[in-house]
Design an enzyme around this catalytic site. Structure first.
Site: not given
Ligand code: NDP
Length: 503
Positions: A56, A129, A339
């Site tokens: 990303h 997403n 993350y």
């Protein structure tokens, strides 16, 4: 008339008398070490880049708000969802997944849809997403999968063999591959695509009753995608076309909006449902779990500074607020770690203090202290441990999530590939897609898969055939493969198919 400017200073606030000429010994140099302004300027420039996101990397973002339109207080105690009409400030970052920071916006790729809610109970991130599912259902496969979508370690080129080898050896990816190679894999704009939580989450209410939910942000601009040919052309014509489109629309007051719908499943329904509700390669068909509208998302403000607000924005699916929690979805469990971990690497241990990431309107009272770039008061003179008897912040047992019943043998449990893994793909191909969608899907696959080795083409095409014979046969014809051979491979078990296409 021009406003007088403030005086230029060094990073430490001292006035700078000249920013065009370095200090030199005579007009022809050499440069003097005592030109500390020059040294500071060069040294900071040398450190301008931070690590690129490993996935990303290319993104665009905007600020806005979320508004509750339907009462969901019986499902969740989250305060930001507590009443109709309630608005919460949000920041949304869109992205492509596999490409580098300078890659083209029209690449075939899923699109990230990462949404940060600045709630009165702290930050809630929904890191979704534009697809309701994913390629894999076990986080152990994620680094391998991403390696295959990036560059070959020897040539530094994108590699169709790596790409399709992994996918054809990972049949649970077929559902997402089918969405990716439909025109939904190349959205014309971030405004004209949906955003999905993809994962299942737990919602629980004040009484401790819980349910499982999936979130769908449906675009109010209508779905609009590039065809494969248009996407290829845009890579050269305007690689930043989608970033530009978002910024331009908001700048002229054409604010994009999405309708939030949720699907709700009770714990009892989950026990016996025909699809594993926590398998990220499956949707919950709408006929079984009809989507219910609950809110509206609007983006109405562009960032003032890309690096501060978009590059430094850090989202994590582990950022929950009371009323929302994780489900057993294995991929989600992996992301709960990864993350936060990647932001610690990318931005440092105090990234949560950066203005774009810090809560707004909610107190931040942790006992975490120190670390690089601690730029707030660091808890000042208050206690830095718990328990303490000096009036420090206390845990609130009132926000305890409900317990859930889990039991089983600790082991590396394999998913057993079954016919159930092909049902939803066949349904998407045969029932949901239009004739045009199917034409484009087959053309897009053939254009890409034809660059892989023939044995890999055969293995992958057999999977399309298993999902729907027409789907497999059309791809086979496009690749000039023998349809009978593809059919024979499709009838084998995955192990037999892999053995038959080993060389
Ligand atoms: P429905 O007919 O009720 O819904 C079909 C869904 O498919 C719609 O949400 C539609 O999104 C979406 N869709 C249409 N074209 C495409 C495409 N080319 N790629 C991806 N999605 C598309 O069907 P079911 O709920 O029974 O699901 C059937 C299949 O549809 C699933 O197996 C799955 O592949 C796909 N799908 C299902 C979703 C779900 O949550 N149930 C969500 C998205 C896709 P839109 O309304 O925005 O046009």
């Amino acid at each position: 008339m021009k406003k007088p400017k403030d005086i230029l200073t060094t990073g430490f606030g001292a006035p700078v008398e000249n920013d065009l000429n370095s200090q030199t010994a005579g007009p022809k140099g050499p440069v003097l070490m005592q030109d500390v302004h020059l040294l500071e300027k060069l040294a900071h420039f040398d450190r301008e880049r931070i690590p690129e996101r490993v996935v990303h990397a290319k993104g665009a973002g905007a600020h806005g708000y979320f508004e509750v339109t339907h009462d969901v207080s019986r499902y969740t105690r989250a305060k930001f969802l507590s009443e109709v009409g309630k608005k919460t400030e949000v920041f949304l970052r869109f992205s492509t997944v596999g490409g580098e920071r300078g890659s083209a916006d029209s690449e075939r790729d899923p699109r990230g849809f990462a949404l940060k809610f600045y709630t009165e109970e702290g930050i809630y991130d929904m890191v979704g997403n534009n697809t309701p599912i994913f390629f894999i259902r076990d986080p152990l496969k994620f680094p391998d999968f991403i390696h295959t979508q990036k560059r070959n370690p020897a040539t530094n080129l994108k590699d169709p063999d790596m790409f399709w080898d992994f996918l054809s050896l990972t049949p649970e990816s077929l559902h997402q591959v089918t969405i990716l190679f439909s025109d939904r894999g190349t959205p014309r704009s971030y405004r004209t695509m949906n955003g999905y939580s993809s994962h299942t989450y737990m919602w629980y209410n004040q009484k401790g009753e819980y349910c499982w939910v999936k979130l769908h942000f449906k675009t109010l601009q209508g779905i609009n995608n590039f065809t494969g040919e248009e996407a290829d052309r845009m890579r050269g014509e305007d690689p930043d076309c989608v970033t530009r489109d978002l910024h331009a629309a908001i700048a002229k007051g054409d604010y994009p909006a999405w309708r939030l719908e949720i699907q709700i499943m009770t714990p009892e329904q989950a026990k016996s449902y025909r699809f594993d509700p926590f398998d990220l390669t499956k949707v919950w068909p709408h006929a079984d779990f009809p989507p219910v509208e609950i809110g509206r998302l609007v983006l109405n403000r562009n960032p003032e500074n890309y690096f501060a607000e978009v590059e430094q924005a850090a989202f994590s699916p582990a950022n929950f607020v009371p009323g929302i929690g994780p489900s057993p979805d294995k991929m989600l469990q992996g992301r709960l770690f990864s993350y936060h971990d990647t932001h610690l690497h990318r931005l440092g241990p105090n990234y949560h203090l950066l203005p774009i990431n810090a809560p707004k309107g909610a107190a931040m009272n942790s006992y975490q202290r120190d670390g690089f770039m601690r730029f707030d008061a660091n808890g000042a003179g208050g206690p830095n441990y718990w328990p303490n008897s000096f009036g420090g912040a206390e845990p609130d047992a009132g926000v305890t999530p409900p317990p859930i019943d889990v039991a089983g043998m600790a082991a590396r449990h394999a998913f057993v590939l079954g016919d159930v893994d092909f049902v939803q793909v066949g349904d998407l191909y045969a029932r949901v897609m239009t004739d045009t969608d199917r034409d484009h899907l087959v053309r897009n696959i053939v254009g890409h898969l034809r660059n892989a080795q023939k044995r890999i083409q055969l293995r992958q095409t057999a999977l399309f055939y298993k999902a729907h014979p027409e789907y497999g046969a059309r791809v086979a014809k496009g690749l000039e493969l023998d349809v009978k051979e593809v059919e024979r491979l499709a009838k084998m078990s995955q192990e037999e198919r892999v053995a038959a296409t080993a060389k």
